[in-house]
Scaffold this active site. Structure first.
Site, PDB file in Angstrom:
ATOM      1  N   ASP A 129     -41.055 -26.749  10.515  1.00 59.59           N
ATOM      2  CA  ASP A 129     -42.335 -26.432  11.161  1.00 59.59           C
ATOM      3  C   ASP A 129     -42.840 -27.457  12.164  1.00 59.59           C
ATOM      4  O   ASP A 129     -44.054 -27.526  12.395  1.00 59.59           O
ATOM      5  CB  ASP A 129     -43.426 -26.189  10.102  1.00 59.59           C
ATOM      6  CG  ASP A 129     -43.163 -24.916   9.321  1.00 59.59           C
ATOM      7  OD1 ASP A 129     -42.281 -24.143   9.739  1.00 59.59           O
ATOM      8  OD2 ASP A 129     -43.820 -24.705   8.292  1.00 59.59           O
ATOM      9  N   PRO A 162     -29.434 -27.256  13.572  1.00 62.28           N
ATOM     10  CA  PRO A 162     -28.391 -26.226  13.719  1.00 62.28           C
ATOM     11  C   PRO A 162     -29.014 -24.846  13.541  1.00 62.28           C
ATOM     12  O   PRO A 162     -29.821 -24.650  12.637  1.00 62.28           O
ATOM     13  CB  PRO A 162     -27.440 -26.534  12.555  1.00 62.28           C
ATOM     14  CG  PRO A 162     -28.274 -27.274  11.541  1.00 62.28           C
ATOM     15  CD  PRO A 162     -29.301 -28.029  12.341  1.00 62.28           C
ATOM     16  N   CYS A 195     -28.397 -23.170   3.778  1.00 63.85           N
ATOM     17  CA  CYS A 195     -28.468 -21.784   4.255  1.00 63.85           C
ATOM     18  C   CYS A 195     -28.846 -20.848   3.106  1.00 63.85           C
ATOM     19  O   CYS A 195     -28.211 -20.858   2.053  1.00 63.85           O
ATOM     20  CB  CYS A 195     -27.129 -21.367   4.868  1.00 63.85           C
ATOM     21  SG  CYS A 195     -27.183 -19.678   5.480  1.00 63.85           S
TER      22      CYS A 195
HETATM   23  C1  FMN Z   1     -31.892 -18.301  13.490  1.00 65.66           C
HETATM   24  C2  FMN Z   1     -31.683 -19.488  12.594  1.00 65.66           C
HETATM   25  C3  FMN Z   1     -30.386 -19.908  12.327  1.00 65.66           C
HETATM   26  C4  FMN Z   1     -30.183 -21.010  11.489  1.00 65.66           C
HETATM   27  N1  FMN Z   1     -28.898 -21.443  11.279  1.00 65.66           N
HETATM   28  C5  FMN Z   1     -28.694 -22.580  10.557  1.00 65.66           C
HETATM   29  C6  FMN Z   1     -27.386 -23.141  10.434  1.00 65.66           C
HETATM   30  O1  FMN Z   1     -26.398 -22.633  10.983  1.00 65.66           O
HETATM   31  N2  FMN Z   1     -27.257 -24.265   9.688  1.00 65.66           N
HETATM   32  C7  FMN Z   1     -28.338 -24.875   9.074  1.00 65.66           C
HETATM   33  O2  FMN Z   1     -28.170 -25.905   8.398  1.00 65.66           O
HETATM   34  N3  FMN Z   1     -29.573 -24.371   9.199  1.00 65.66           N
HETATM   35  C8  FMN Z   1     -29.776 -23.260   9.939  1.00 65.66           C
HETATM   36  N4  FMN Z   1     -31.051 -22.801  10.110  1.00 65.66           N
HETATM   37  C9  FMN Z   1     -32.192 -23.560   9.559  1.00 65.66           C
HETATM   38  C10 FMN Z   1     -32.750 -24.538  10.601  1.00 65.66           C
HETATM   39  O3  FMN Z   1     -31.786 -25.521  10.921  1.00 65.66           O
HETATM   40  C11 FMN Z   1     -34.023 -25.224  10.065  1.00 65.66           C
HETATM   41  O4  FMN Z   1     -33.712 -25.907   8.889  1.00 65.66           O
HETATM   42  C12 FMN Z   1     -35.156 -24.244   9.777  1.00 65.66           C
HETATM   43  O5  FMN Z   1     -35.300 -23.297  10.810  1.00 65.66           O
HETATM   44  C13 FMN Z   1     -36.482 -24.988   9.575  1.00 65.66           C
HETATM   45  O6  FMN Z   1     -36.816 -25.749  10.722  1.00 65.66           O
HETATM   46  P1  FMN Z   1     -37.899 -25.223  11.820  1.00 65.66           P
HETATM   47  O7  FMN Z   1     -39.177 -24.912  11.072  1.00 65.66           O
HETATM   48  O8  FMN Z   1     -38.036 -26.369  12.766  1.00 65.66           O
HETATM   49  O9  FMN Z   1     -37.325 -23.987  12.431  1.00 65.66           O
HETATM   50  C14 FMN Z   1     -31.280 -21.693  10.912  1.00 65.66           C
HETATM   51  C15 FMN Z   1     -32.575 -21.248  11.191  1.00 65.66           C
HETATM   52  C16 FMN Z   1     -32.785 -20.172  12.033  1.00 65.66           C
HETATM   53  C17 FMN Z   1     -34.205 -19.746  12.310  1.00 65.66           C
END
Ligand code: FMN
Length: 334
Positions: A207, A20, A104
């Protein structure tokens, strides 16, 4: 065929899911990721209280189209009563799964006691989950949380165990603490500890940017499913790459022409699904266009120009110019 896992009654391919992301993973984005093989997608977070007070954005945020399934609608909130009420309202949109955001880090959410603030109040997190599970009936409720609140003081295992006892059907863990926000290392060992501590499926997140890091996440944590956020920026192909790896299929990365074609498809979808006029909807498309152009010669300048786009025709012309620039660079062997 890759394996599948079960989240409650829902079957999900054991490849990779889209995380998300508020302000990023809207319907157009989810559809693009689905078209390239995302196993499962989650909506942007929606305020439980907002829904109860019939926030006008509810329908736009909670609608689940068949092409997106299996899909979860994600809620955030800090009061069990509002969470239960919100779940009942969201059920009208027939999500496959309801996910609760307990990760969050942003002050606007944390200061209301929701999001990752719940990692500091495990009993309340458990009560919220219990209330949601009771209201959801046979629709599975999952929770997404972090490694912990403070760096170096992880409590993800305690949290996950409590949520499992409250009836959660799966747990997604982002291997960072709240105070890390989105930088520094994401800790796969914490995800592994959670996996070893609970019986319900564990979704590993943090990541993953390609098939190699996805396989590493599976191997280092033993998780049941991998979830990808920022690694999919301008890159829905990542899901195809992972699907190919998990299914022993050869993966052919997209050419620049293919990328630009997909970028334009994504922009058309944004324009089609937006209620705004073309110029305003292009504001939403700008960052996506810039992401598709990442990593090439002259990208920085072109990304800057993406932030000035105000029509689809301009996007088409910019994509063509970008392709020509790369071609002339290749022709000149630069
Ligand atoms: C722009 C943005 C918006 C996000 N919004 C949410 C959200 O609405 N709900 C949530 O559980 N995590 C949210 N996250 C966290 C991501 O779901 C994820 O846990 C985090 O980016 C780490 O994963 P990644 O390294 O693959 O990006 C958000 C992250 C980003 C960068």
């Amino acid at each position: 065929m890759a394996d599948t896992i079960k989240i409650g009654k829902v079957t999900v391919s054991r490849t990779a899911a889209l995380a998300p992301m508020a302000g990023v993973a809207d319907r157009a984005y989810r559809l693009m990721c689905k078209r390239y093989g995302a196993a499962y997608v989650v909506s942007e977070m929606v305020s439980a209280k907002g829904i109860c007070y019939s926030d006008r954005k509810t329908a736009a945020l909670c609608t689940v189209t068949d092409e997106e399934r299996p899909m979860a609608v994600q809620l955030f909130g800090s009061e069990p009563e509002f969470m239960a009420e919100a779940v009942k309202i969201v059920l009208e949109y027939e999500p496959d799964i309801i996910d609760i955001n307990m990760g969050c880090p942003v002050p606007k959410v944390v200061n209301t006691g929701a999001g990752s603030a719940l990692m500091r109040d495990v009993p309340l997190a458990a009560k919220i989950t219990e209330a949601a599970v009771k209201a959801a009936g046979d629709v599975p409720v999952t929770v997404k949380h972090r490694a912990g609140w403070h760096y170096g003081e992880p409590n993800a295992v305690e949290m996950a165990k409590a949520l499992e006892n409250s009836g959660a059907a799966a747990i997604a863990v982002h291997g960072r603490s709240r105070d890390q926000y989105y930088s520094g290392e994401s800790h796969n060992d914490i995800i592994r500890d959670v996996k070893q501590a609970v019986k319900i499926p564990v979704i590993g997140n943090g990541d993953v940017t390609d098939a190699d890091s996805c396989v590493r996440m599976y191997e280092e944590t033993g998780c049941d499913l991998v979830m990808i956020g920022r690694g999919s920026y301008g890159n829905p192909f990542i899901f195809d790459e992972i699907d190919a790896r998990m299914n022993g299929r050869e993966y052919v990365p997209p050419t620049l022409e293919e990328k630009m074609r997909v970028m334009l498809e994504h922009i058309r979808l944004i324009l089609q699904l937006s209620e705004k006029n073309e110029e305003m909807a292009m504001h939403e498309a700008r960052k996506h266009a810039a992401w598709y152009m990442n990593g090439y010669y002259g990208s920085a300048k072109f990304r800057g120009r993406c932030y000035l786009l105000s029509s689809y025709a301009e996007a088409e012309a910019l994509a063509e110019e970008f392709i020509q620039l790369q071609k002339s660079r290749n022709d000149n062997n630069l």
